[in-house]
Design a protein around this motif. Structure first.
Motif, mmCIF file in Angstrom:
data_model
loop_
_atom_site.group_PDB
_atom_site.id
_atom_site.type_symbol
_atom_site.label_atom_id
_atom_site.label_comp_id
_atom_site.label_asym_id
_atom_site.label_seq_id
_atom_site.Cartn_x
_atom_site.Cartn_y
_atom_site.Cartn_z
ATOM 1 N N UNK A 27 0.822 -1.217 0.000
ATOM 2 C CA UNK A 27 0.000 0.000 0.000
ATOM 3 C C UNK A 27 0.855 1.264 0.000
ATOM 4 N N UNK A 28 1.902 1.267 0.818
ATOM 5 C CA UNK A 28 2.799 2.422 0.872
ATOM 6 C C UNK A 28 3.522 2.582 -0.462
ATOM 7 N N UNK A 29 4.000 1.483 -1.016
ATOM 8 C CA UNK A 29 4.710 1.537 -2.301
ATOM 9 C C UNK A 29 3.793 2.033 -3.413
ATOM 10 N N UNK A 35 2.071 8.991 -6.326
ATOM 11 C CA UNK A 35 2.339 10.397 -6.028
ATOM 12 C C UNK A 35 3.762 10.825 -6.391
ATOM 13 N N UNK A 36 4.560 9.860 -6.884
ATOM 14 C CA UNK A 36 5.950 10.109 -7.281
ATOM 15 C C UNK A 36 6.743 10.742 -6.140
ATOM 16 N N UNK A 37 6.562 10.198 -4.958
ATOM 17 C CA UNK A 37 7.133 10.770 -3.750
ATOM 18 C C UNK A 37 8.658 10.724 -3.689
ATOM 19 N N UNK A 67 14.162 -1.389 -1.764
ATOM 20 C CA UNK A 67 13.599 -1.783 -3.065
ATOM 21 C C UNK A 67 13.721 -0.691 -4.121
ATOM 22 N N UNK A 68 13.596 0.565 -3.702
ATOM 23 C CA UNK A 68 13.568 1.678 -4.662
ATOM 24 C C UNK A 68 14.911 2.373 -4.828
ATOM 25 N N UNK A 69 15.884 2.010 -4.020
ATOM 26 C CA UNK A 69 17.229 2.540 -4.200
ATOM 27 C C UNK A 69 17.542 3.838 -3.481
ATOM 28 N N UNK A 70 16.858 4.132 -2.379
ATOM 29 C CA UNK A 70 17.243 5.288 -1.586
ATOM 30 C C UNK A 70 17.589 4.838 -0.170
#
Length: 91
Positions: A27-29, A35-37, A67-70
């Protein structure tokens, strides 16, 4: 509790249902993608008080970052709304 959860990757199977974590993470992902957060984020700071809700947020963000690289950086915040809240940092 906080240090043990963070040390083993955020999973403590004796206390939590992994499917709840996976559902919350999905859900968060989904919201973050819609929203391109974090599209340009290299590092995200997450403030947490040590309570269960902010710890859950921290663990979700840490997995999303993986997972997203940050990178996720945790910052303890003692809001002093609960007696004994300062002791959360020590756990």
């Amino acid at each position: 509790m906080t240090s043990s959860l963070l040390a083993n990757g955020g999973s403590d199977s004796s206390r939590a249902d992994p499917s709840l974590f996976d559902d919350a993470l999905a859900r968060v992902a989904s919201l973050a993608a819609r929203e391109r957060m974090f599209r340009r984020a290299h590092r995200v700071m997450v403030a947490f008080s040590g309570g269960p809700d902010s710890l859950a947020c921290l663990l979700l963000m840490r997995e999303l970052g993986r997972r997203e690289g940050f990178e996720v950086v945790a910052a303890h915040f003692d809001h002093q709304l609960r007696s004994g809240s300062a002791a959360d940092l020590e756990r």
